[in-house]
Every structure is written in structure tokens, then in C-alpha cells.
Scaffold this motif. Structure first.
Motif: not given
Lengths: 429, 421
Positions: B248-266
Motif C-alpha cells: 500500500t502507498m498513497e496513490v489514487s490508482q492501483g497497479k497490478l503486475c503479473m509474472g509468467f514463466t516459460s521455458p522458451i527463450t530467445n
């Protein structure tokens, strides 16, 4: 089309005003893959009061931006972004205080992309339902800006710098004003300002200029339509309603925006000369090779986030700088003190010449950026000037003009400071 | 079109000769493994180099010299490329043809770069303490100002948590405390070491011939004392337990971040398919996330996904109301599920391929675009030449995209919301 070659810059530009009043400008870039097209109206967030066909209108704040969002809607459920995407192109738009621009960039299918751009911007299609749905999205955009210190600090500065000018109102409006926006309001604003006579089509890339003009004729027709008359802006005194404004936010260290109010520029050749004088004056006073910048940087009062320049918007202008500093008021005081030194000692001729050469070199380099070039060509066009003539104007400027400008502008009365201060740790716990 | 010359063991010059531009650019990057005990020092070094040389003793003299070079610019480079951190300088300068008759820019520019890199003023075997202290303060301010951009801040938090077992989880510029502890002698010693041992990549874009550039770099190279230690190759994401965090922080909008993993790399043949999947899923105004979560559900203004090919990580970030976390999270997963179940139209597939190809083509239209793309691609371990790569993107099938989608697993989430701490 009228072709002008600028040998000094190695650029060629084609221009024509069509029968319908639209100005077409094509910056020909042979050998480049990317093509960028801007379709721009001389209408932005500040133009809420206007007269159209004898009737006066007062539109809610935020309408130009709302309209920009909603112009992407087309009849029969067509999706403009998807159509651009299927052509391999990317499209977007932005609304500033005094203009609104729609653009795409592509590497292939240029003709189809250009037709689509002209078509969607000139086709107003707004339903109650879609206008309603947009409110939620724009409300989130407003929320995002309220958390963005860069937006808050500038908007606060405008309120404390200006008494009457509509730049006091944020581009997006607020949650209340956007509630008043209906399909009818959007239609009226579109009719007033999205007529060819109020617009510019600017294309940069390896394209055929005649074809660009022909496509514009084909899509937009030849009819000249009435253009909305913007209400004259109220007289603005050259003093500021407030000297200083501070807001506390979740930031790491204090940030500031500092501005000195300048007289608005007007139009044409003389206005552009004034702008370039102001630009060089900003360099002289606090540019990266100025006495002041180097001293304050070495003293640790500013860091590399510091920057500044001359900003001009329809009906107002300011000399501005911004950055992070532990003591923003001390930065302001140092600028005022440096000005006293310039008043008594003037500026060194050799340093001035070096700075001019450097400023010119940087402008020439910036022509490699399609986006920067097209933006400048558009902004200068609405001020009645051919951007590519900047070298001759620069060359002609004398240091006495710089000193005279600074002497007039950099005073306490014209100055206002906006600060964002971090939440102090004690307050939180 | 890119010529690579090995100037000496571990030092490569890549040249892209192109006369269309009004400016040239040259980057000088020292390539290091990203390590907690040196990333802060690597981040600090280039700012010290720009404070002065023995001949141009302070900022005033440095900027004066750059002004003489027609407003040339030298800036610091500190990049993260997978497991690596690069540190160095980036010069951009006007092409010789716009200079006054008889004058040149490239040659004096490279001579000046050499001075910046090798002629720092020293005191008691270290950099000047005044320069070091002042740049430490600036670097700390930069690190801490990540907080100002809530979206970047939230994304940084997500990646740090997700990659806590991995070099990718280390902050690019180091931690405040590490910067504060750096002393001038230690920093100079470290700089000498990395100049001696590291892979060095020099990248030039402009109108000069590669041989000319190589010759102009000779005075610099002759002064380097080298004993090259090769770098370990890039590695995929290192697994750890996922975590869901709310801050929590003094902000007026929330930020949702989601992280996915995959074995596929460049480094893998499936890479183009994963790029296409990411574009369909969350990149740009025609993606599933944008069209559904923004346009249909009006939940947000900004939403999008990103694919970190060096590690095989896909992230999603959205700016939303505080009470919309659950519904947004579910909506994101539903859109991913649609991709996994093959709910992808021919139009979506074509548009995604086109978007990637267009951005690849446009890379060649600016010096910084060319430098940024090729200098990073070379280090990231991506094996494909651009032409091969574009052909591979064009050949991506729906089945491959669906397979890429099915390789993704939700790993970690982070939600920033309003309220007092």
C-alpha cells in the motif's frame, strides 16, 4: 506541389494547400523504409470556447481529448486499430493544449494506411453507449495522471503562473467535467475544428508527394467548410497569481518546475525569430554548458535530471526549467542571481558563438528523428513558419538580443515555482 | 550490412555503414556478468568518466569541447541484457558533411572518447573523491526516483521478487546502500580490472567505412592492457517459489503486475512463436488484453504485456481501481486461456506477425535504432540473423502460438494499492 530543397540540411519538402483548405506537407526521405503520417487539427484542450455558424459554444474541459479517443470509433463495428494492424501499421493519437494529432507509422501498404487515417479522422461516429463506456477508461487515465508527479507538478505550475489563460485546466479535464460530455458535444466540436481548412496533413518518408495530395483530395473532397472561431483569450498580466506551490506525494526526492512568464508570440516570421532568441536565451541562462548549470551541478543542487527551454502554446509562452533538487527555492534564487550577473557583465562573444554552433548542430541531428521532425513541422506550420528555415534565423541572432530578452523576462514578478515534496517518513509512521 | 571486426581478443567492433543519416553514433560497452558485488560500481563508473579528464578538467571544459564538436553528446550507458550488465559511453555526433569546410567531427570525437575513457584525473590511485561523491549522490537519486513512476516501480518489484534466485532480479543500477559504500580507490581499481578482463563491444553507425573507424580506434586500443576472461553464456529463468504481494502507498490508482514463466527463450527455435503470442495477448491496441479489459470492460486506461526473451518471462501490467484487482486478474487469465485454447483468429495472427515485422524493418531507420537493436541482440545470445529471424516470424503457425501460450505458468503477482503504509 511546391517543392523546396534545403541544401544546407539536405532535406526536401513539398507543400500545397488543396481546394478544400487542407495544407499538405511531405518531407521526402529517400531510401528510408518507415513512413510516418500526421493528420493534425489546430485545436486542442484550451479551445473550449468558440463560435460556429454564428452560435456560441462553451464545451466542458477535456473535450478535445475525449474526442480524440472517440474518433477511433467507426460505423458498422469497424475497428480502426485492427484495420491498421492488418496493414502492418501502428496508429495512435495525442491531444496537447493547442493541437490534436492522429498518426500512423508503417513500412508497407502506405496508400491504404493514409486513406484509412484520413477516413477515420474525418468520420465522426459516436453512440451514447460508446461515449459512456469511454468515461471509465478516461477516468482511469485521469487517475494515472494524478499519481504521475510529472503531470501534477506541471498542472500546478500552470495554475500558479496564469490568472486567466485556459492552460490552467488539465488537458484531460477532471472526473466532473468529463461527465458532461455527450455525443452531441463531440459532434459540435468535430464540426467546428475537424474541417480541412483547420488541418494539416504531414507525411515523412520515401513516398510520392503527388500521390499524398491526390489521396487527400479523394477522401476529403473539395468542399470548403466553415471553421469554428476560437474565442479570444482574456488579457493575461505578466505577473503570477502565486509565487510558489507545493504538493506532497509519494516521490523519492523533491522535484520542481520553475517558469518565467513571457508574452505570447503571435504568428509568422518575427514570432519564430523571437522563439529562437528565447531558445538560445534558455541555453545561455541554464543550458548544459552555461556557467549556472555547471556550478549548480558541481555544488550538487541539481543533477542530470535538470533541463529547460522555451515553451510556447497558443496565447502563452514561458521560459521553463525542471529537475530534482533537495532545495528547489535555492535553484530559483541562483537563477535570479545569475541574471543579475548577466545584466552587469553581459555574455562572452566566443562562448555565445560556440553555443550557437552547438544548438544548430543539435537541431540538425534531430532531423534524423521522424517523430521529432514531423512534430516540429506541424507546430511551426500553425505558427505560420517553415521549420526548415531555422539555420538562417539562428545565424542572424545577435547576443545583444539574448541579453535584452533575458533582462525583460527573468525577474521575480514573472516567476513561479511548483514543487512536489516527498512524504516525510515521520508523518507516515 | 553489419560488419564485425575483432580488434583484439574480446574486443569487437560492429559497423553499420549508412549515409542516410545526419548524425553518427558510437557506443563503447564493457560487458559484465550482473553481480551483486559489482553492479553498483559498474553503474557509477561512466558518470565519473564524464566529469573530467586531465586535459578537460571539469564539466565546463567537457561541455565546451562538445559544443565545439557541433553540439555532440556523450552519455552514459548502463544496460541489462539477460544475465549481463553493460557499462560504457554512447556518443552521438553530427556527420562530417554538415561541418564547416575542412572541418571533421568523427576523428576528434573518437580522440575525445579515448580521453574520457583513459585519462581521468586521479588522486592517490583513485578517481577524484569530489567527482565520486557527487556522482554517488546522483546515482542514488536516480535509483530512488524509480518510485516516481508507479508503473515502473511496480514492475521492478514484480521482477525482483520473481527472480530473487536469478541475476535478472538484481536492480540494474545496484542498491542505494551499495552505491553509498563505494570509495574512489576501490572504484578505480575495479574500472581498471573490467577494462582489462571484460568483453568490450564497440558499435558504430554512420557514413564512415569500417576500416576507417577501426583505424581511428587504434590509439584507444593500443593503450588498453588486456587479459581477456570470456563471459559465461546466458541462462534461462532460475525457478523459485512464486509469491503474491500487496503493497500500500498513497496513490489514487492501483497497479497490478503479473509474472509468467516459460521455458522458451530467445535462444530457441520457438522464440518467434512466443513473440507472436505476446503480441496477440497483450502488446498494442489490437491485443486481447487491450480490446477486452480496456475497451470492453473499461477497467483501465493502460494495460499491456511484455516478453523478456533472454529469460523466458512474460509480464502483464494494468492501472486499475483498488477494488478491481480480482476481476482484472481473472480477466487477464481468461484472455491467456483463450490463447491456450486456440481462440485466435487469422486476422489476429496476421496482424501480430505484421507488427513484429514492421518494427524490425523500422529498426534500420535511425542510428539509435540500429545500435540499440543489434548491440543488444548480439549480447542476448539470439542466434538468428535479421533476415532469418523475419522469415521465422512470417512462418509462425497458429499451432506454434498455442503451444507457446500453453508453456506459460503464472508465477508471481504484485499489487500496489492506495492507503497509508
Amino acid at each position: 506541389m511546391n517543392k523546396i530543397h534545403y541544401p544546407e540540411l539536405d532535406e526536401t519538402c513539398y507543400r500545397e494547400v488543396l481546394e478544400n483548405g487542407l495544407t499538405v506537407a511531405v518531407v521526402k526521405k529517400s531510401g528510408f523504409t518507415k513512413k510516418l503520417a500526421y493528420f493534425v487539427t489546430d485545436y486542442g484542450a484550451i479551445h473550449t470556447e468558440f463560435t460556429l455558424e454564428g452560435k456560441q459554444y462553451q464545451a466542458p474541459a477535456g473535450v478535445a481529448h475525449y474526442l480524440e479517443h472517440k474518433l477511433f470509433d467507426m460505423p458498422e463495428g469497424r475497428d480502426v486499430s485492427a484495420e491498421f494492424a492488418s496493414l502492418g501499421a501502428m496508429t495512435n493519437a495525442f491531444t496537447s493544449y493547442d493541437m490534436t494529432a492522429y498518426y500512423f507509422s508503417c513500412t508497407e501498404n502506405f496508400r491504404d494506411c493514409l486513406k484509412l487515417l484520413l477516413e477515420f479522422v474525418s468520420t465522426p461516429y459516436f453512440t451514447e453507449e460508446s461515449v459512456e463506456k469511454e468515461r471509465g477508461i478516461i477516468d482511469q487515465e485521469i487517475g494515472m495522471n494524478q499519481d504521475a508527479p510529472d503531470s501534477v507538478i506541471f498542472e500546478n505550475l500552470m495554475v500558479s503562473l496564469y490568472e486567466n489563460h485556459p492552460i490552467r485546466v488539465p488537458i484531460l479535464g477532471d472526473s466532473e467535467t468529463i461527465r458532461q460530455i455527450t455525443p452531441e458535444v463531440l459532434h459540435t466540436c468535430h464540426r467546428a475544428f475537424y474541417t480541412p481548412g483547420n488541418m494539416l496533413l504531414c507525411v515523412i518518408g520515401d513516398v510520392d508527394p503527388e500521390e499524398v495530395a491526390a489521396l487527400a483530395r479523394q477522401v476529403l473532397g473539395s468542399e470548403q467548410k466553415a471553421v469554428g472561431i476560437k474565442a479570444p483569450l482574456r488579457e493575461e498580466p505578466m505577473t503570477c497569481p502565486r509565487k510558489e506551490v507545493t504538493r506532497v506525494m509519494e516521490v523519492a526526492m523533491p522535484m520542481f518546475n520553475l517558469a518565467f512568464k513571457c508574452e505570447p508570440l503571435g504568428q509568422g516570421e518575427e514570432a519564430i525569430r523571437q522563439e529562437m532568441i528565447a531558445d538560445l536565451a534558455a541555453e545561455t541562462l541554464f543550458g548544459e554548458s552555461s556557467e549556472l548549470y555547471l556550478r549548480l551541478y558541481e555544488e550538487g543542487l541539481i543533477d542530470s535530471s535538470f533541463g529547460g527551454g522555451f515553451e510556447t502554446i497558443d496565447g502563452c509562452a514561458m521560459l521553463m526549467c525542471s529537475g530534482d533538487s533537495d532545495d528547489p527555492a535555492a535553484v530559483r534564487d541562483a537563477i535570479l542571481a545569475q541574471m543579475d550577473t548577466i545584466r552587469t557583465e553581459g555574455i562572452d562573444e566566443a562562448a555565445f558563438q560556440r553555443m550557437k554552433r552547438s544548438a544548430l548542430g543539435r537541431r540538425i541531428r534531430s532531423l534524423d528523428s521522424f517523430d521529432a521532425t514531423v512534430f516540429r513541422v506541424c507546430a511551426y506550420h500553425f505558427s505560420g513558419f517553415d521549420y526548415f528555415r531555422f539555420p538562417e534565423v539562428y545565424r542572424d541572432i545577435q547576443k545583444e538580443e539574448i541579453v535584452a530578452f533575458l533582462d525583460r523576462i527573468v525577474t521575480e514578478e514573472r516567476c513561479s515555482l511548483s514543487v512536489i515534496a516527498p512524504i516525510s517518513k515521520e508523518e507516515v509512521s | 550490412m553489419i560488419k564485425t571486426i575483432e580488434l583484439s581478443p574480446g574486443i569487437e567492433l560492429r559497423c553499420c555503414r549508412d549515409s542516410r543519416f545526419k548524425q553518427g553514433c558510437l557506443s563503447f560497452q564493457i560487458v559484465r556478468p550482473m553481480l551483486a558485488d559489482e553492479n553498483a560500481m559498474n553503474a557509477l563508473v561512466p558518470s565519473i568518466l564524464l566529469r573530467g579528464t586531465r586535459r578537460y578538467g571539469d564539466l565546463r571544459a567537457i561541455t565546451g569541447r562538445l559544443d565545439e564538436l557541433y553540439g555532440a553528446a556523450v552519455s552514459t550507458i548502463v544496460r541489462r541484457v539477460g544475465d549481463y550488465q553493460t557499462t560504457g559511453l554512447y556518443c552521438s555526433f553530427m556527420d562530417d558533411r554538415f561541418a564547416l569546410p575542412g572541418d571533421a567531427v568523427l576523428e576528434p570525437m573518437l580522440a575525445f572518447l579515448t580521453e574520457l575513457l583513459l585519462d581521468s584525473p586521479l588522486e592517490d590511485g583513485g578517481f577524484l573523491p569530489a567527482f565520486v561523491e557527487s556522482e554517488k549522490k546522483n546515482l542514488i537519486a536516480t535509483i530512488e526516483s524509480e518510485l516516481n513512476d508507479k508503473r515502473a516501480y511496480a514492475m521492478g518489484k514484480l521482477l525482483r521478487t520473481m527472480c530473487r534466485e536469478d541475476a535478472f532480479g538484481l536492480p540494474r543500477l545496484g542498491e542505494t546502500a551499495q552505491v553509498a559504500a563505494i570509495d574512489p580507490v576501490q572504484l578505480y581499481t575495479h574500472y581498471r580490472k573490467i577494462l582489462r578482463e571484460s568483453q568490450i563491444q564497440i558499435f558504430y553507425v554512420g557514413s564512415a567505412e569500417d576500416r576507417t573507424v577501426a583505424e581511428l580506434l587504434q590509439p584507444l586500443l593500443q593503450r588498453l592492457e588486456r587479459s581477456f576472461v570470456p563471459l559465461a553464456p546466458q541462462t534461462p529463468f532460475r525457478p523459485c517459489q512464486g509469491v503474491d504481494t500487496v503493497e500500500t502507498m498513497e496513490v489514487s490508482q492501483g497497479k497490478l503486475c503479473m509474472g509468467f514463466t516459460s521455458p522458451i527463450t530467445n535462444r530457441m527455435k520457438e522464440f518467434p512463436a512466443m513473440q507472436v503470442l505476446n503480441t496477440i495477448f497483450g502488446s498494442g491496441m489490437t491485443s486481447k488484453l487491450f480490446l477486452n479489459i480496456r475497451e470492453k470492460m473499461s477497467l483501465c486506461y493502460s494495460i499491456g504485456s511484455g516478453y523478456y526473451g533472454t529469460k523466458g518471462i512474460v509480464t502483464v501490467s494494468a492501472g486499475i481501481d483498488f477494488d478491481k484487482e480480482e476481476v482484472t486478474r481473472e480477466a487477464v487469465l481468461r484472455q491467456l486461456q483463450a490463447c491456450q485454447e486456440g481462440d485466435i483468429s487469422e486476422e489476429e495472427l496476421t496482424a501480430a506477425r505484421q507488427a513484429i515485422l514492421s518494427s524490425l524493418r523500422a529498426v534500420h531507420d535511425s542510428p539509435s535504432g540500429i545500435e540499440g537493436y543489434y548491440a543488444t541482440a548480439a549480447l542476448s545470445g539470439m542466434g538468428l540473423a535479421p533476415a532469418e529471424y523475419m522469415a521465422a516470424v512470417e512462418a509462425v503457425t497458429k499451432a506454434q502460438v498455442v503451444a507457446a501460450a500453453n508453456s506459460l505458468r503464472l508465477h508471481t503477482t504484485y499489487f500496489l494499492k492506495g492507503g497509508s503504509q
